[in-house]
Enzyme design. Sequence first.
Site, mmCIF file in Angstrom:
data_model
loop_
_atom_site.group_PDB
_atom_site.id
_atom_site.type_symbol
_atom_site.label_atom_id
_atom_site.label_comp_id
_atom_site.label_asym_id
_atom_site.label_seq_id
_atom_site.Cartn_x
_atom_site.Cartn_y
_atom_site.Cartn_z
ATOM 1 C CB ALA A 1 -0.919 -0.013 1.227
ATOM 2 C CB SER A 2 4.472 1.844 0.073
ATOM 3 O OG SER A 2 4.796 0.882 -0.908
ATOM 4 C CB THR B 1 9.248 -4.190 1.110
ATOM 5 O OG1 THR B 1 9.663 -3.011 0.413
ATOM 6 C CG2 THR B 1 8.315 -4.995 0.232
ATOM 7 C CE1 TYR C 1 2.476 -9.056 -12.557
ATOM 8 C CE2 TYR C 1 1.474 -8.907 -14.741
ATOM 9 C CZ TYR C 1 1.559 -8.476 -13.424
ATOM 10 O OH TYR C 1 0.736 -7.483 -12.978
ATOM 11 C CB ALA C 2 1.114 -14.583 -18.018
HETATM 12 N N1 LIG Z 1 0.121 -1.113 -12.868
HETATM 13 C C1 LIG Z 1 -0.556 -1.866 -13.701
HETATM 14 O O1 LIG Z 1 -0.780 -1.476 -14.869
HETATM 15 C C2 LIG Z 1 -1.105 -3.195 -13.284
HETATM 16 C C3 LIG Z 1 -1.822 -3.916 -14.227
HETATM 17 C C4 LIG Z 1 -2.359 -5.143 -13.863
HETATM 18 C C5 LIG Z 1 -2.171 -5.629 -12.601
HETATM 19 N N2 LIG Z 1 -1.458 -4.915 -11.690
HETATM 20 C C6 LIG Z 1 -1.296 -5.520 -10.360
HETATM 21 O O2 LIG Z 1 -1.744 -4.604 -9.370
HETATM 22 C C7 LIG Z 1 -0.963 -4.740 -8.188
HETATM 23 C C8 LIG Z 1 -0.345 -3.401 -7.807
HETATM 24 O O3 LIG Z 1 0.429 -2.947 -8.905
HETATM 25 P P1 LIG Z 1 1.144 -1.509 -8.912
HETATM 26 O O4 LIG Z 1 1.334 -1.137 -10.330
HETATM 27 O O5 LIG Z 1 0.440 -0.576 -8.002
HETATM 28 O O6 LIG Z 1 2.580 -1.912 -8.296
HETATM 29 P P2 LIG Z 1 3.764 -0.982 -7.765
HETATM 30 O O7 LIG Z 1 3.512 0.454 -8.047
HETATM 31 O O8 LIG Z 1 5.014 -1.608 -8.284
HETATM 32 O O9 LIG Z 1 3.666 -1.222 -6.171
HETATM 33 C C9 LIG Z 1 3.872 -2.498 -5.677
HETATM 34 C C10 LIG Z 1 3.538 -2.540 -4.193
HETATM 35 O O10 LIG Z 1 3.810 -3.867 -3.736
HETATM 36 C C11 LIG Z 1 4.769 -3.831 -2.701
HETATM 37 N N3 LIG Z 1 5.663 -4.966 -2.802
HETATM 38 C C12 LIG Z 1 6.575 -5.227 -3.775
HETATM 39 N N4 LIG Z 1 7.242 -6.367 -3.510
HETATM 40 C C13 LIG Z 1 6.730 -6.822 -2.336
HETATM 41 C C14 LIG Z 1 7.010 -7.931 -1.525
HETATM 42 N N5 LIG Z 1 7.945 -8.822 -1.851
HETATM 43 N N6 LIG Z 1 6.314 -8.097 -0.364
HETATM 44 C C15 LIG Z 1 5.363 -7.211 -0.014
HETATM 45 N N7 LIG Z 1 5.049 -6.127 -0.727
HETATM 46 C C16 LIG Z 1 5.729 -5.935 -1.887
HETATM 47 C C17 LIG Z 1 5.516 -2.527 -2.881
HETATM 48 O O11 LIG Z 1 6.059 -2.129 -1.614
HETATM 49 P P3 LIG Z 1 7.404 -1.229 -1.507
HETATM 50 O O12 LIG Z 1 7.019 0.172 -1.873
HETATM 51 O O13 LIG Z 1 7.806 -1.356 -0.089
HETATM 52 O O14 LIG Z 1 8.389 -1.831 -2.468
HETATM 53 C C18 LIG Z 1 4.392 -1.615 -3.365
HETATM 54 O O15 LIG Z 1 3.645 -1.130 -2.285
HETATM 55 C C19 LIG Z 1 0.075 -5.828 -8.478
HETATM 56 O O16 LIG Z 1 -0.383 -7.062 -8.010
HETATM 57 C C20 LIG Z 1 0.145 -5.825 -10.001
HETATM 58 O O17 LIG Z 1 0.565 -7.070 -10.504
HETATM 59 C C21 LIG Z 1 -0.912 -3.712 -12.007
#
Ligand SMILES: NC(=O)c1ccc[n+]([C@@H]2O[C@H](COP(=O)([O-])OP(=O)(O)OC[C@H]3O[C@@H](n4cnc5c(N)ncnc54)[C@H](OP(=O)(O)O)[C@@H]3O)[C@@H](O)[C@H]2O)c1
Length: 246
Positions: free
Chosen positions: A12-13, A36, A153-154
Amino acid sequence: MTNVRAALVTGASRGIGRAILLRLARDGFDVAGTATSDTGMQAIDETLRSQGLAGRAYQLRVQDEGSVETLLARMKADDFSPLVLVNNAGITRDNLLLRMSSDEWQEVIDTNVTALYRLCKPLLRAMTKARWGRIVNLSSVVARMGNAGQTNYAASKAAIEGFSRALAQEVGSRNVTVNVVAPGFIETEMTEVLSEEQKGQMMSRIPLGRMGSVDDVASLVAYLASESAGYVTGETIHVNGGMYMA
Ligand SMILES: NC(=O)c1ccc[n+]([C@@H]2O[C@H](COP(=O)([O-])OP(=O)(O)OC[C@H]3O[C@@H](n4cnc5c(N)ncnc54)[C@H](OP(=O)(O)O)[C@@H]3O)[C@@H](O)[C@H]2O)c1
Protein backbone atom coordinates in the site's frame (compact mmCIF):
# COMPACT_ATOMS: atom_id res chain seq x y z
CA MET A 1 -22.30 -1.32 9.05
CA THR A 2 -22.64 -1.53 12.82
CA ASN A 3 -19.01 -2.06 13.86
CA VAL A 4 -16.03 -0.61 12.07
CA ARG A 5 -14.41 -3.44 10.15
CA ALA A 6 -10.68 -3.76 9.72
CA ALA A 7 -9.10 -4.01 6.28
CA LEU A 8 -5.54 -5.01 5.39
CA VAL A 9 -4.05 -3.98 2.04
CA THR A 10 -0.69 -5.43 1.03
CA GLY A 11 1.67 -3.25 -1.00
CA ALA A 12 0.00 0.00 0.00
CA SER A 13 3.02 2.29 -0.13
CA ARG A 14 2.38 3.35 -3.71
CA GLY A 15 0.45 2.71 -6.90
CA ILE A 16 -2.81 0.78 -6.86
CA GLY A 17 -2.46 -0.41 -3.25
CA ARG A 18 -2.10 3.14 -1.99
CA ALA A 19 -5.30 4.16 -3.79
CA ILE A 20 -7.15 1.12 -2.40
CA LEU A 21 -6.00 1.90 1.14
CA LEU A 22 -7.20 5.52 0.89
CA ARG A 23 -10.51 4.51 -0.65
CA LEU A 24 -11.25 1.89 2.03
CA ALA A 25 -10.31 4.39 4.76
CA ARG A 26 -12.73 6.92 3.23
CA ASP A 27 -15.40 4.21 3.07
CA GLY A 28 -15.14 3.80 6.85
CA PHE A 29 -12.86 0.80 7.28
CA ASP A 30 -10.17 0.72 9.96
CA VAL A 31 -7.28 0.31 7.54
CA ALA A 32 -3.73 -1.00 7.60
CA GLY A 33 -1.33 -1.03 4.70
CA THR A 34 1.92 -2.89 4.25
CA ALA A 35 5.26 -1.92 2.71
CA THR A 36 8.56 -3.75 2.42
CA SER A 37 10.66 -1.01 4.06
CA ASP A 38 10.59 1.65 6.78
CA THR A 39 10.46 4.29 4.07
CA GLY A 40 7.40 2.62 2.57
CA MET A 41 5.74 2.47 5.99
CA GLN A 42 6.44 6.17 6.50
CA ALA A 43 4.91 6.86 3.08
CA ILE A 44 1.72 5.06 4.16
CA ASP A 45 1.53 7.03 7.43
CA GLU A 46 2.14 10.33 5.65
CA THR A 47 -0.37 9.60 2.90
CA LEU A 48 -3.11 8.79 5.40
CA ARG A 49 -2.28 11.77 7.62
CA SER A 50 -2.13 14.23 4.70
CA GLN A 51 -5.67 13.20 3.75
CA GLY A 52 -6.92 13.48 7.34
CA LEU A 53 -7.47 9.72 7.56
CA ALA A 54 -6.63 7.24 10.30
CA GLY A 55 -4.84 3.94 9.76
CA ARG A 56 -1.62 2.10 10.34
CA ALA A 57 1.34 0.67 8.50
CA TYR A 58 3.07 -2.69 8.90
CA GLN A 59 6.20 -4.08 7.35
CA LEU A 60 5.77 -7.13 5.14
CA ARG A 61 7.83 -8.99 2.58
CA VAL A 62 5.28 -11.49 1.35
CA GLN A 63 7.82 -13.98 -0.01
CA ASP A 64 9.35 -14.34 3.45
CA GLU A 65 7.53 -16.67 5.84
CA GLY A 66 9.18 -15.07 8.89
CA SER A 67 8.00 -11.63 7.81
CA VAL A 68 4.42 -12.92 7.51
CA GLU A 69 4.68 -14.44 11.01
CA THR A 70 5.91 -11.10 12.39
CA LEU A 71 3.05 -9.26 10.72
CA LEU A 72 0.50 -11.66 12.21
CA ALA A 73 2.03 -11.27 15.68
CA ARG A 74 2.06 -7.44 15.41
CA MET A 75 -1.55 -7.33 14.26
CA LYS A 76 -2.54 -9.59 17.16
CA ALA A 77 -0.69 -7.36 19.62
CA ASP A 78 -2.51 -4.34 18.16
CA ASP A 79 -5.85 -6.19 18.34
CA PHE A 80 -6.17 -5.55 14.61
CA SER A 81 -8.13 -8.39 13.06
CA PRO A 82 -8.93 -7.79 9.38
CA LEU A 83 -12.20 -8.99 7.90
CA VAL A 84 -11.16 -7.52 4.56
CA LEU A 85 -7.92 -8.67 2.95
CA VAL A 86 -6.69 -7.13 -0.29
CA ASN A 87 -3.78 -9.09 -1.74
CA ASN A 88 -2.38 -6.33 -3.91
CA ALA A 89 1.41 -6.66 -3.55
CA GLY A 90 2.89 -7.94 -6.76
CA ILE A 91 6.04 -7.81 -8.83
CA THR A 92 7.25 -8.37 -12.36
CA ARG A 93 10.62 -9.82 -13.41
CA ASP A 94 10.21 -9.74 -17.18
CA ASN A 95 12.29 -11.79 -19.58
CA LEU A 96 11.74 -14.06 -22.53
CA LEU A 97 11.42 -17.63 -21.27
CA LEU A 98 14.56 -18.69 -23.13
CA ARG A 99 16.53 -16.16 -21.07
CA MET A 100 14.57 -16.32 -17.82
CA SER A 101 16.60 -17.30 -14.77
CA SER A 102 15.13 -19.60 -12.17
CA ASP A 103 15.35 -16.68 -9.68
CA GLU A 104 13.22 -14.50 -11.98
CA TRP A 105 10.67 -17.29 -12.18
CA GLN A 106 10.66 -18.16 -8.49
CA GLU A 107 10.58 -14.59 -7.12
CA VAL A 108 7.42 -13.84 -9.09
CA ILE A 109 5.70 -17.07 -8.06
CA ASP A 110 6.64 -16.63 -4.39
CA THR A 111 5.62 -12.98 -4.23
CA ASN A 112 2.47 -13.11 -6.34
CA VAL A 113 1.08 -16.58 -5.57
CA THR A 114 2.53 -18.23 -2.47
CA ALA A 115 1.77 -15.02 -0.57
CA LEU A 116 -1.94 -15.77 -0.98
CA TYR A 117 -1.53 -19.11 0.76
CA ARG A 118 0.49 -17.50 3.54
CA LEU A 119 -1.95 -14.64 4.20
CA CYS A 120 -5.40 -16.00 3.40
CA LYS A 121 -5.01 -19.10 5.56
CA PRO A 122 -4.39 -17.39 8.94
CA LEU A 123 -6.63 -14.40 8.25
CA LEU A 124 -9.60 -16.56 7.26
CA ARG A 125 -10.00 -17.69 10.86
CA ALA A 126 -11.41 -14.33 12.04
CA MET A 127 -13.58 -14.00 8.92
CA THR A 128 -15.21 -17.42 9.31
CA LYS A 129 -15.74 -16.74 13.03
CA ALA A 130 -17.39 -13.40 12.22
CA ARG A 131 -19.46 -15.05 9.46
CA TRP A 132 -18.39 -12.12 7.28
CA GLY A 133 -15.31 -11.61 5.19
CA ARG A 134 -14.01 -10.21 1.94
CA ILE A 135 -10.89 -11.29 0.13
CA VAL A 136 -9.92 -9.39 -3.00
CA ASN A 137 -6.92 -10.54 -5.00
CA LEU A 138 -5.21 -8.51 -7.71
CA SER A 139 -4.64 -10.29 -11.00
CA SER A 140 -3.93 -8.71 -14.39
CA VAL A 141 -5.32 -8.66 -17.91
CA VAL A 142 -2.13 -10.51 -18.80
CA ALA A 143 -3.50 -13.66 -17.12
CA ARG A 144 -6.01 -13.92 -19.96
CA MET A 145 -4.25 -12.20 -22.88
CA GLY A 146 -0.70 -13.38 -22.25
CA ASN A 147 2.22 -11.07 -22.94
CA ALA A 148 5.60 -11.90 -24.44
CA GLY A 149 8.30 -11.59 -21.80
CA GLN A 150 5.90 -12.28 -18.94
CA THR A 151 5.46 -16.07 -18.73
CA ASN A 152 6.24 -15.93 -15.00
CA TYR A 153 3.90 -13.01 -14.32
CA ALA A 154 1.06 -14.35 -16.51
CA ALA A 155 1.33 -17.78 -14.85
CA SER A 156 1.24 -16.17 -11.39
CA LYS A 157 -1.82 -14.07 -12.18
CA ALA A 158 -3.69 -17.00 -13.78
CA ALA A 159 -2.91 -19.00 -10.62
CA ILE A 160 -4.44 -16.26 -8.50
CA GLU A 161 -7.70 -16.59 -10.44
CA GLY A 162 -7.84 -20.38 -9.95
CA PHE A 163 -6.92 -20.07 -6.29
CA SER A 164 -9.72 -17.55 -5.75
CA ARG A 165 -12.41 -19.65 -7.42
CA ALA A 166 -11.44 -22.69 -5.32
CA LEU A 167 -11.29 -20.74 -2.06
CA ALA A 168 -14.61 -19.03 -2.82
CA GLN A 169 -16.20 -22.49 -2.88
CA GLU A 170 -14.58 -23.45 0.42
CA VAL A 171 -15.67 -20.42 2.44
CA GLY A 172 -18.93 -19.33 0.82
CA SER A 173 -20.99 -21.06 3.49
CA ARG A 174 -19.33 -18.76 6.07
CA ASN A 175 -20.39 -15.65 4.18
CA VAL A 176 -16.83 -14.94 3.09
CA THR A 177 -16.45 -13.83 -0.52
CA VAL A 178 -13.31 -14.22 -2.60
CA ASN A 179 -12.97 -12.23 -5.80
CA VAL A 180 -10.35 -11.07 -8.23
CA VAL A 181 -9.80 -7.67 -9.79
CA ALA A 182 -7.87 -7.79 -13.04
CA PRO A 183 -6.53 -4.37 -14.05
CA GLY A 184 -5.43 -3.57 -17.57
CA PHE A 185 -2.93 -0.83 -18.34
CA ILE A 186 -2.84 1.40 -15.24
CA GLU A 187 -0.65 4.46 -14.67
CA THR A 188 1.78 3.43 -11.90
CA GLU A 189 5.51 2.89 -11.36
CA MET A 190 5.02 -0.64 -12.72
CA THR A 191 4.01 0.72 -16.13
CA GLU A 192 6.23 3.84 -16.03
CA VAL A 193 9.20 1.66 -17.02
CA LEU A 194 7.63 0.75 -20.39
CA SER A 195 9.02 2.47 -23.49
CA GLU A 196 6.94 5.03 -25.42
CA GLU A 197 6.66 2.46 -28.23
CA GLN A 198 5.29 -0.20 -25.83
CA LYS A 199 2.86 2.35 -24.33
CA GLY A 200 1.71 3.40 -27.82
CA GLN A 201 1.04 -0.22 -28.77
CA MET A 202 -0.99 -0.79 -25.60
CA MET A 203 -3.00 2.41 -26.06
CA SER A 204 -4.00 1.44 -29.59
CA ARG A 205 -5.76 -1.63 -28.10
CA ILE A 206 -7.83 0.29 -25.52
CA PRO A 207 -11.33 1.27 -26.78
CA LEU A 208 -11.69 3.90 -24.02
CA GLY A 209 -8.52 5.53 -25.35
CA ARG A 210 -6.67 6.13 -22.10
CA MET A 211 -4.63 4.36 -19.47
CA GLY A 212 -6.55 3.47 -16.35
CA SER A 213 -6.05 5.38 -13.12
CA VAL A 214 -5.36 3.82 -9.75
CA ASP A 215 -8.75 5.14 -8.62
CA ASP A 216 -10.48 3.17 -11.42
CA VAL A 217 -9.12 0.02 -9.78
CA ALA A 218 -9.70 1.17 -6.19
CA SER A 219 -13.40 1.83 -6.92
CA LEU A 220 -13.92 -1.76 -8.00
CA VAL A 221 -12.06 -3.15 -4.98
CA ALA A 222 -14.15 -0.90 -2.71
CA TYR A 223 -17.32 -2.29 -4.25
CA LEU A 224 -16.19 -5.89 -3.70
CA ALA A 225 -15.33 -5.06 -0.07
CA SER A 226 -18.72 -3.46 0.53
CA GLU A 227 -22.05 -4.83 1.73
CA SER A 228 -23.42 -4.25 -1.78
CA ALA A 229 -21.21 -7.04 -3.17
CA GLY A 230 -22.43 -9.65 -0.70
CA TYR A 231 -23.74 -11.97 -3.44
CA VAL A 232 -20.65 -11.78 -5.67
CA THR A 233 -18.01 -14.46 -5.19
CA GLY A 234 -15.48 -16.45 -7.20
CA GLU A 235 -15.54 -13.76 -9.88
CA THR A 236 -12.77 -12.10 -11.80
CA ILE A 237 -13.78 -8.58 -12.74
CA HIS A 238 -11.78 -6.75 -15.38
CA VAL A 239 -11.02 -3.04 -15.26
CA ASN A 240 -9.16 -2.39 -18.49
CA GLY A 241 -10.99 0.17 -20.64
CA GLY A 242 -12.19 -2.58 -22.96
CA MET A 243 -8.69 -3.77 -23.84
CA TYR A 244 -9.83 -7.32 -23.13
CA MET A 245 -13.49 -8.30 -23.04
CA ALA A 246 -13.97 -11.54 -21.15
N1 LIG B 1 0.12 -1.11 -12.87
C1 LIG B 1 -0.56 -1.87 -13.70
O1 LIG B 1 -0.78 -1.48 -14.87
C2 LIG B 1 -1.11 -3.19 -13.28
C3 LIG B 1 -1.82 -3.92 -14.23
C4 LIG B 1 -2.36 -5.14 -13.86
C5 LIG B 1 -2.17 -5.63 -12.60
N2 LIG B 1 -1.46 -4.91 -11.69
C6 LIG B 1 -1.30 -5.52 -10.36
O2 LIG B 1 -1.74 -4.60 -9.37
C7 LIG B 1 -0.96 -4.74 -8.19
C8 LIG B 1 -0.34 -3.40 -7.81
O3 LIG B 1 0.43 -2.95 -8.91
P1 LIG B 1 1.14 -1.51 -8.91
O4 LIG B 1 1.33 -1.14 -10.33
O5 LIG B 1 0.44 -0.58 -8.00
O6 LIG B 1 2.58 -1.91 -8.30
P2 LIG B 1 3.76 -0.98 -7.77
O7 LIG B 1 3.51 0.45 -8.05
O8 LIG B 1 5.01 -1.61 -8.28
O9 LIG B 1 3.67 -1.22 -6.17
C9 LIG B 1 3.87 -2.50 -5.68
C10 LIG B 1 3.54 -2.54 -4.19
O10 LIG B 1 3.81 -3.87 -3.74
C11 LIG B 1 4.77 -3.83 -2.70
N3 LIG B 1 5.66 -4.97 -2.80
C12 LIG B 1 6.58 -5.23 -3.78
N4 LIG B 1 7.24 -6.37 -3.51
C13 LIG B 1 6.73 -6.82 -2.34
C14 LIG B 1 7.01 -7.93 -1.52
N5 LIG B 1 7.95 -8.82 -1.85
N6 LIG B 1 6.31 -8.10 -0.36
C15 LIG B 1 5.36 -7.21 -0.01
N7 LIG B 1 5.05 -6.13 -0.73
C16 LIG B 1 5.73 -5.93 -1.89
C17 LIG B 1 5.52 -2.53 -2.88
O11 LIG B 1 6.06 -2.13 -1.61
P3 LIG B 1 7.40 -1.23 -1.51
O12 LIG B 1 7.02 0.17 -1.87
O13 LIG B 1 7.81 -1.36 -0.09
O14 LIG B 1 8.39 -1.83 -2.47
C18 LIG B 1 4.39 -1.61 -3.37
O15 LIG B 1 3.64 -1.13 -2.28
C19 LIG B 1 0.08 -5.83 -8.48
O16 LIG B 1 -0.38 -7.06 -8.01
C20 LIG B 1 0.14 -5.82 -10.00
O17 LIG B 1 0.56 -7.07 -10.50
C21 LIG B 1 -0.91 -3.71 -12.01
